[in-house]
Write an enzyme that holds these catalytic residues in place. Structure first.
Site, short mmCIF file in Angstrom:
data_model
loop_
_atom_site.label_atom_id
_atom_site.label_comp_id
_atom_site.label_asym_id
_atom_site.label_seq_id
_atom_site.Cartn_x
_atom_site.Cartn_y
_atom_site.Cartn_z
N GLU A 206 -3.51 0.48 -9.24
CA GLU A 206 -2.63 1.24 -9.37
C GLU A 206 -1.36 0.58 -9.89
O GLU A 206 -1.07 -0.50 -9.13
CB GLU A 206 -2.18 2.10 -8.22
CG GLU A 206 -3.00 3.02 -7.78
CD GLU A 206 -2.38 3.78 -6.55
OE1 GLU A 206 -1.93 5.15 -6.52
OE2 GLU A 206 -2.67 3.35 -5.35
N SER B 97 0.91 -1.11 0.21
CA SER B 97 -0.06 -0.01 -0.01
C SER B 97 0.91 1.30 -0.08
O SER B 97 0.34 2.23 -0.26
CB SER B 97 -0.76 -0.06 1.31
OG SER B 97 -1.78 -1.10 1.26
N ASN C 126 -3.55 6.03 -1.48
CA ASN C 126 -3.22 6.10 -0.27
C ASN C 126 -2.51 7.53 0.40
O ASN C 126 -2.62 7.96 1.49
CB ASN C 126 -2.42 5.02 0.19
CG ASN C 126 -3.41 3.67 0.45
OD1 ASN C 126 -4.68 3.86 0.34
ND2 ASN C 126 -2.91 2.57 0.33
N HIS D 140 -1.09 -2.63 -7.09
CA HIS D 140 -1.81 -2.12 -5.96
C HIS D 140 -3.17 -2.25 -6.09
O HIS D 140 -4.05 -1.39 -6.73
CB HIS D 140 -1.32 -0.80 -5.53
CG HIS D 140 -1.91 -0.47 -4.21
ND1 HIS D 140 -2.60 0.95 -4.00
CD2 HIS D 140 -2.29 -1.11 -2.99
CE1 HIS D 140 -3.01 1.16 -2.56
NE2 HIS D 140 -2.97 -0.08 -2.17
N1 LIG Z 1 -6.32 -3.98 3.69
C1 LIG Z 1 -6.60 -3.05 2.60
O1 LIG Z 1 -7.36 -2.49 2.60
C2 LIG Z 1 -5.24 -3.13 1.47
C3 LIG Z 1 -5.66 -2.56 0.26
C4 LIG Z 1 -4.70 -2.57 -0.69
C5 LIG Z 1 -3.30 -3.18 -0.46
N2 LIG Z 1 -3.15 -3.64 0.68
C6 LIG Z 1 -2.03 -4.43 1.04
O2 LIG Z 1 -2.03 -5.70 0.84
C7 LIG Z 1 -1.02 -6.34 1.99
C8 LIG Z 1 -1.82 -7.40 2.39
O3 LIG Z 1 -2.88 -6.63 3.41
P1 LIG Z 1 -4.11 -7.52 3.78
O4 LIG Z 1 -5.19 -6.47 4.37
O5 LIG Z 1 -4.48 -8.63 3.06
O6 LIG Z 1 -3.55 -8.15 5.50
P2 LIG Z 1 -4.09 -9.41 6.00
O7 LIG Z 1 -3.46 -9.02 7.62
O8 LIG Z 1 -5.58 -9.55 5.90
O9 LIG Z 1 -3.25 -10.64 5.62
C9 LIG Z 1 -1.86 -10.57 5.55
C10 LIG Z 1 -1.36 -12.11 5.33
O10 LIG Z 1 -0.07 -12.28 4.98
C11 LIG Z 1 0.34 -13.68 5.77
N3 LIG Z 1 1.68 -13.64 6.03
C12 LIG Z 1 2.50 -12.74 6.90
N4 LIG Z 1 3.76 -12.99 6.58
C13 LIG Z 1 4.03 -14.07 5.78
C14 LIG Z 1 4.90 -14.56 5.22
N5 LIG Z 1 6.18 -14.39 5.56
N6 LIG Z 1 4.71 -15.50 4.15
C15 LIG Z 1 3.31 -15.62 3.80
N7 LIG Z 1 2.35 -15.21 4.17
C16 LIG Z 1 2.62 -14.22 5.23
C17 LIG Z 1 -0.58 -13.35 6.92
O11 LIG Z 1 -0.56 -14.57 7.68
C18 LIG Z 1 -1.97 -12.88 6.77
O12 LIG Z 1 -2.65 -13.90 6.29
C19 LIG Z 1 -0.38 -5.59 2.67
O13 LIG Z 1 0.85 -5.02 1.85
C20 LIG Z 1 -1.37 -4.33 2.47
O14 LIG Z 1 -0.84 -3.00 2.68
C21 LIG Z 1 -4.07 -3.81 1.79
#
Ligand SMILES: NC(=O)c1ccc[n+]([C@@H]2O[C@H](COP(=O)([O-])OP(=O)(O)OC[C@H]3O[C@@H](n4cnc5c(N)ncnc54)[C@H](O)[C@@H]3O)[C@@H](O)[C@H]2O)c1
Length: 292
Positions: free
Chosen positions: A153, A120, A191, A141
């Site tokens: 993005e 993000s 963001n 993204h």
């Molecule tokens: N939540 C949002 O609105 C959003 C929007 C766009 C982008 N993102 C980005 O997407 C990414 C994930 O966000 P999310 O909301 O899905 O988080 P989340 O907490 O729902 O999921 C993250 C997952 O990553 C896993 N994980 C952690 N370390 C790991 C590793 N070493 N190997 C494999 N898996 C691993 C965790 O077990 C978890 O299931 C982040 O970079 C976040 O910034 C989030």
């Protein structure tokens, strides 16, 4: 240009699950991994439920659901990405974690495989430098929830080559999304604008200008936002919101991006939003109850 047929996804949280769903539904073979078996099980169950909802609305057939689910393979070992044409990293928003993960990933990949990150906020150029192939690395993204939100993005790192950019742009269009190109600055476009607004909403709460309900109602009815900023923060995940603000604060070296101390406290308490069951709202009750 690499033809993308098989896509790997790392991280089976909210985002990895959504990306898996849209790619499988668009006909791609998908390999999904997470360090947590429980996360993988929860992800597959959620995808199946989303397909059922589409069936109820007449937008998907049972046959298409079965076919899409059969295209998804899961596992906890990075070796499952060996024959992927592209791997999309969607693990927790933490630079050290992502860099370590990318370093461990690359020995398992085909030399021509592309890598995208769904970060993000974190520098694409710095994440690319953790791999053996910065030219084949870029930001992709997605927005949350991925099956619903139209935008992706696309962010080039300084070394990203044109065939990589074109292949990922083509994939973005093939899965029915619209691309907006952003430069590699902290938090890119969406963001950079959205998170300071959410952070300001938390300051508004912290200073007692309004309660949770008043702030969200004000922005929904007064600015015509579909969700209030605090509800949206809970939906994104307060851990992710804080991580993005920290990247903005450090990356742009400007005090206007200072994360609100109340946001920091909620994350320290483990109250990280809807995915945990408590954030600015308590989700153990229906409808969710404001916590302040
Ligand atoms: N939540 C949002 O609105 C959003 C929007 C766009 C982008 N993102 C980005 O997407 C990414 C994930 O966000 P999310 O909301 O899905 O988080 P989340 O907490 O729902 O999921 C993250 C997952 O990553 C896993 N994980 C952690 N370390 C790991 C590793 N070493 N190997 C494999 N898996 C691993 C965790 O077990 C978890 O299931 C982040 O970079 C976040 O910034 C989030």
């Amino acid at each position: 240009m690499t033809t993308i047929k098989k896509i790997g996804i790392i991280g089976a949280g909210q985002m990895g699950s959504g990306i898996t769903q849209v790619c499988a539904q668009a006909g791609y073979d998908v390999v999904l991994s997470d360090i947590s078996e429980a996360a993988l099980e929860k992800s597959l169950a959620g995808i199946s439920r989303n397909f059922d909802r589409q069936i109820q609305k007449g937008k998907l057939s049972e046959t298409d659901k079965t076919a899409a689910l059969s295209r998804i393979v899961t596992g906890t070992d990075l070796s499952i990405f060996g024959d992927c044409d592209l791997v999309v990293e969607a693990a927790t928003e933490n630079e050290a974690l992502k860099r370590d993960l990318l370093k461990k990933l690359v020995p398992h990949l085909k030399p021509e495989a592309l890598i995208a990150t769904n970060t993000s906020s974190i520098s694409i150029t710095r994440l690319a430098a953790a791999t053996d192939r910065p030219a084949k690395f870029m930001g992709m993204h997605f927005m949350n929830p991925v099956p619903v939100m139209q935008l992706v993005e696309l962010i080039r790192g300084i070394a990203t080559d044109e065939p990589t950019f074109e292949a990922i742009k083509e994939l973005t269009l093939a899965i029915g999304k619209t691309a907006a190109v952003a430069e590699d600055f902290p938090a890119f476009i969406v963001n950079r604008i959205l998170l300071p607004m959410i952070n300001e909403a938390v300051y508004t709460l912290y200073e007692g200008v309004g309660g949770v309900d008043a702030i969200d109602t004000a922005l929904k009815l007064g600015a015509n936002h579909p969700m209030g900023p605090l509800e949206l923060a809970d939906f994104i995940g307060l851990d992710t919101c804080l991580a993005v603000m920290q990247v903005l604060y450090e990356g742009l070296a400007d005090s206007k991006y200072r994360p609100c101390p109340l946001l920091v406290k909620y994350v320290e308490a483990g109250w990280i939003g809807k995915k945990y069951g408590r954030g600015f709202y308590d989700y153990s009750q229906t409808p969710p109850v404001p916590t302040r």
